[in-house]
Design a protein around this motif. Structure first.
Motif, PDB file in Angstrom:
ATOM      1  N   ARG A   8      75.116 -19.059  38.318  1.00 16.88           N
ATOM      2  CA  ARG A   8      74.293 -20.264  38.417  1.00 16.88           C
ATOM      3  C   ARG A   8      75.138 -21.437  38.889  1.00 16.88           C
ATOM      4  NH1 ARG A   8      69.256 -20.968  36.004  1.00 16.88           N
ATOM      5  NH2 ARG A   8      69.899 -23.068  35.517  1.00 16.88           N
ATOM      6  N   ASP A   9      76.369 -21.568  38.376  1.00 18.48           N
ATOM      7  CA  ASP A   9      77.247 -22.648  38.819  1.00 18.48           C
ATOM      8  C   ASP A   9      77.557 -22.515  40.303  1.00 18.48           C
ATOM      9  OD1 ASP A   9      77.323 -23.771  36.331  1.00 18.48           O
ATOM     10  OD2 ASP A   9      79.307 -23.021  35.810  1.00 18.48           O
ATOM     11  N   GLN A  10      77.783 -21.288  40.755  1.00 15.62           N
ATOM     12  CA  GLN A  10      78.074 -21.076  42.164  1.00 15.62           C
ATOM     13  C   GLN A  10      76.874 -21.476  43.014  1.00 15.62           C
ATOM     14  OE1 GLN A  10      78.936 -17.032  43.261  1.00 15.62           O
ATOM     15  NE2 GLN A  10      79.693 -17.616  45.259  1.00 15.62           N
ATOM     16  N   ASP A  11      75.664 -21.078  42.605  1.00 17.69           N
ATOM     17  CA  ASP A  11      74.466 -21.462  43.341  1.00 17.69           C
ATOM     18  C   ASP A  11      74.309 -22.972  43.350  1.00 17.69           C
ATOM     19  OD1 ASP A  11      73.871 -18.836  43.860  1.00 17.69           O
ATOM     20  OD2 ASP A  11      72.282 -18.683  42.354  1.00 17.69           O
ATOM     21  N   GLY A  12      74.539 -23.601  42.202  1.00 18.78           N
ATOM     22  CA  GLY A  12      74.443 -25.057  42.127  1.00 18.78           C
ATOM     23  C   GLY A  12      75.449 -25.713  43.040  1.00 18.78           C
ATOM     24  N   GLY A  13      76.652 -25.161  43.097  1.00 25.14           N
ATOM     25  CA  GLY A  13      77.681 -25.688  43.990  1.00 25.14           C
ATOM     26  C   GLY A  13      77.286 -25.557  45.451  1.00 25.14           C
ATOM     27  N   LEU A  14      76.686 -24.424  45.800  1.00 30.96           N
ATOM     28  CA  LEU A  14      76.234 -24.227  47.179  1.00 30.96           C
ATOM     29  C   LEU A  14      75.096 -25.181  47.519  1.00 30.96           C
ATOM     30  CD1 LEU A  14      76.251 -20.361  47.770  1.00 30.96           C
ATOM     31  CD2 LEU A  14      77.746 -22.086  48.793  1.00 30.96           C
ATOM     32  N   LYS A  15      74.241 -25.449  46.547  1.00 27.21           N
ATOM     33  CA  LYS A  15      73.103 -26.339  46.803  1.00 27.21           C
ATOM     34  C   LYS A  15      73.564 -27.774  47.025  1.00 27.21           C
ATOM     35  CE  LYS A  15      69.703 -23.400  44.676  1.00 27.21           C
ATOM     36  NZ  LYS A  15      68.652 -23.248  43.688  1.00 27.21           N
ATOM     37  N   ILE A  16      74.595 -28.188  46.324  1.00 28.51           N
ATOM     38  CA  ILE A  16      75.170 -29.521  46.573  1.00 28.51           C
ATOM     39  C   ILE A  16      75.916 -29.502  47.904  1.00 28.51           C
ATOM     40  CG2 ILE A  16      76.820 -31.248  45.754  1.00 28.51           C
ATOM     41  CD1 ILE A  16      74.450 -31.120  43.900  1.00 28.51           C
ATOM     42  N   ARG A  17      76.638 -28.427  48.152  1.00 24.37           N
ATOM     43  CA  ARG A  17      77.412 -28.322  49.397  1.00 24.37           C
ATOM     44  C   ARG A  17      76.511 -28.376  50.620  1.00 24.37           C
ATOM     45  NH1 ARG A  17      82.522 -26.045  51.284  1.00 24.37           N
ATOM     46  NH2 ARG A  17      82.465 -26.584  53.482  1.00 24.37           N
ATOM     47  N   ILE A  18      75.338 -27.732  50.563  1.00 24.53           N
ATOM     48  CA  ILE A  18      74.452 -27.750  51.733  1.00 24.53           C
ATOM     49  C   ILE A  18      73.989 -29.174  52.007  1.00 24.53           C
ATOM     50  CG2 ILE A  18      72.239 -27.221  50.589  1.00 24.53           C
ATOM     51  CD1 ILE A  18      73.374 -25.843  53.974  1.00 24.53           C
ATOM     52  N   LEU A  19      73.742 -29.942  50.959  1.00 21.75           N
ATOM     53  CA  LEU A  19      73.325 -31.335  51.169  1.00 21.75           C
ATOM     54  C   LEU A  19      74.414 -32.150  51.860  1.00 21.75           C
ATOM     55  CD1 LEU A  19      71.588 -32.171  47.759  1.00 21.75           C
ATOM     56  CD2 LEU A  19      70.469 -31.769  49.963  1.00 21.75           C
ATOM     57  N   THR A  20      75.643 -32.014  51.381  1.00 21.07           N
ATOM     58  CA  THR A  20      76.726 -32.789  51.996  1.00 21.07           C
ATOM     59  C   THR A  20      77.000 -32.319  53.421  1.00 21.07           C
ATOM     60  OG1 THR A  20      78.416 -31.386  50.980  1.00 21.07           O
ATOM     61  CG2 THR A  20      77.811 -33.398  49.803  1.00 21.07           C
ATOM     62  N   ASP A  21      76.920 -31.008  53.650  1.00 25.02           N
ATOM     63  CA  ASP A  21      77.162 -30.506  54.999  1.00 25.02           C
ATOM     64  C   ASP A  21      76.049 -30.914  55.964  1.00 25.02           C
ATOM     65  OD1 ASP A  21      79.526 -29.447  54.126  1.00 25.02           O
ATOM     66  OD2 ASP A  21      78.927 -27.351  54.272  1.00 25.02           O
ATOM     67  N   ILE A  22      74.813 -30.954  55.499  1.00 27.32           N
ATOM     68  CA  ILE A  22      73.718 -31.404  56.366  1.00 27.32           C
ATOM     69  C   ILE A  22      73.891 -32.870  56.704  1.00 27.32           C
ATOM     70  CG2 ILE A  22      71.229 -31.865  56.435  1.00 27.32           C
ATOM     71  CD1 ILE A  22      70.852 -29.165  54.951  1.00 27.32           C
ATOM     72  N   ASP A  71      64.839 -26.403  45.627  1.00 26.08           N
ATOM     73  CA  ASP A  71      64.923 -27.195  44.397  1.00 26.08           C
ATOM     74  C   ASP A  71      64.808 -28.691  44.655  1.00 26.08           C
ATOM     75  OD1 ASP A  71      65.190 -24.910  42.900  1.00 26.08           O
ATOM     76  OD2 ASP A  71      67.336 -25.142  42.537  1.00 26.08           O
ATOM     77  N   TYR A  72      65.104 -29.107  45.863  1.00 25.42           N
ATOM     78  CA  TYR A  72      65.029 -30.530  46.208  1.00 25.42           C
ATOM     79  C   TYR A  72      63.679 -30.906  46.821  1.00 25.42           C
ATOM     80  CZ  TYR A  72      70.047 -29.890  45.708  1.00 25.42           C
ATOM     81  OH  TYR A  72      71.296 -29.564  45.235  1.00 25.42           O
ATOM     82  N   GLY A  73      62.811 -29.928  47.005  1.00 27.49           N
ATOM     83  CA  GLY A  73      61.512 -30.200  47.611  1.00 27.49           C
ATOM     84  C   GLY A  73      61.606 -30.521  49.090  1.00 27.49           C
ATOM     85  N   ILE A  74      62.636 -30.012  49.746  1.00 24.85           N
ATOM     86  CA  ILE A  74      62.857 -30.267  51.165  1.00 24.85           C
ATOM     87  C   ILE A  74      62.540 -29.000  51.943  1.00 24.85           C
ATOM     88  CG2 ILE A  74      64.554 -30.883  52.936  1.00 24.85           C
ATOM     89  CD1 ILE A  74      66.130 -32.321  50.682  1.00 24.85           C
ATOM     90  N   GLY A  75      61.741 -29.135  52.987  1.00 25.81           N
ATOM     91  CA  GLY A  75      61.408 -28.002  53.830  1.00 25.81           C
ATOM     92  C   GLY A  75      61.273 -28.435  55.278  1.00 25.81           C
ATOM     93  N   SER A  76      61.438 -27.498  56.168  1.00 27.29           N
ATOM     94  CA  SER A  76      61.290 -27.823  57.584  1.00 27.29           C
ATOM     95  C   SER A  76      59.813 -28.032  57.887  1.00 27.29           C
ATOM     96  CB  SER A  76      61.870 -26.717  58.469  1.00 27.29           C
ATOM     97  OG  SER A  76      61.126 -25.532  58.319  1.00 27.29           O
ATOM     98  N   GLY A  77      59.579 -28.789  58.919  1.00 23.78           N
ATOM     99  CA  GLY A  77      58.213 -29.038  59.349  1.00 23.78           C
ATOM    100  C   GLY A  77      58.158 -29.109  60.856  1.00 23.78           C
ATOM    101  N   ALA A  98      67.747 -36.886  47.832  1.00 25.11           N
ATOM    102  CA  ALA A  98      68.706 -35.876  47.353  1.00 25.11           C
ATOM    103  C   ALA A  98      70.139 -36.323  47.627  1.00 25.11           C
ATOM    104  CB  ALA A  98      68.429 -34.528  48.013  1.00 25.11           C
ATOM    105  N   TRP A  99      70.390 -36.913  48.804  1.00 21.56           N
ATOM    106  CA  TRP A  99      71.743 -37.397  49.097  1.00 21.56           C
ATOM    107  C   TRP A  99      72.149 -38.468  48.096  1.00 21.56           C
ATOM    108  CZ3 TRP A  99      70.698 -38.019  55.025  1.00 21.56           C
ATOM    109  CH2 TRP A  99      70.860 -36.785  55.665  1.00 21.56           C
ATOM    110  N   ASN A 100      71.243 -39.386  47.785  1.00 25.32           N
ATOM    111  CA  ASN A 100      71.561 -40.458  46.845  1.00 25.32           C
ATOM    112  C   ASN A 100      71.779 -39.938  45.433  1.00 25.32           C
ATOM    113  OD1 ASN A 100      71.447 -42.496  48.779  1.00 25.32           O
ATOM    114  ND2 ASN A 100      69.280 -42.852  48.445  1.00 25.32           N
ATOM    115  N   ARG A 101      71.032 -38.925  45.036  1.00 24.62           N
ATOM    116  CA  ARG A 101      71.129 -38.407  43.674  1.00 24.62           C
ATOM    117  C   ARG A 101      72.299 -37.452  43.454  1.00 24.62           C
ATOM    118  NH1 ARG A 101      65.941 -37.948  40.489  1.00 24.62           N
ATOM    119  NH2 ARG A 101      64.466 -39.286  41.583  1.00 24.62           N
TER     120      ARG A 101
END
Length: 118
Positions: A8-22, A71-77, A98-101
């Motif tokens: 779970r920590d690894q998934d959480g880390g990846l989810k934060i990492r994807i935000l910063t990388d985007i 988890d962030y409610g973000i999807g492509s459109g 999400a970036w701010n939080r």
């Protein structure tokens, strides 16, 4: 820590990492009003220091990206691009909350406390 908690920590880390990388990807292409999902994935997978090219045998895919962003409610459109074509994509505004939080400020010096005149 159990294996489950560790995962779970690894998934959480990846989810934060994807935000910063985007956020970095948007900045690297001049913060356009929208970015095609395919272009975003190409740039994420091309980063040699990021884990995305090894996320699956094909690198990070649209489905993998969606799972990380759910988890962030973000999807492509559907977005219309300057060339007149329509494609799936993202806008920076979708990520602002999400970036701010969840992401540290891009420029920590800009977050420094103001000095007083005393």
């Amino acid at each position: 820590m159990t294996d489950y908690e560790s995962g779970r920590d690894q998934d959480g880390g990846l989810k934060i990492r994807i935000l910063t990388d985007i956020r970095k990807v948007f900045a690297s292409v001049g913060n356009p009003p929208a970015l095609r999902t395919t272009h975003l994935l190409d740039l994420l997978n091309a980063d040699p220091e990021a884990p995305w090219s090894e996320h699956s045998p094909k690198g990070l895919t649209p489905r993998g990206l969606q799972i990380l962003l759910d988890d962030y409610g973000i999807g492509s459109g559907n977005r219309r691009f300057p060339d007149g074509n329509q494609a799936k994509g993202f806008t920076p505004a979708q990520f602002t909350d999400a970036w701010n939080r969840y992401c540290p400020p891009e420029n920590p010096a800009a977050e420094a406390l103001p000095t007083t005149g005393a």
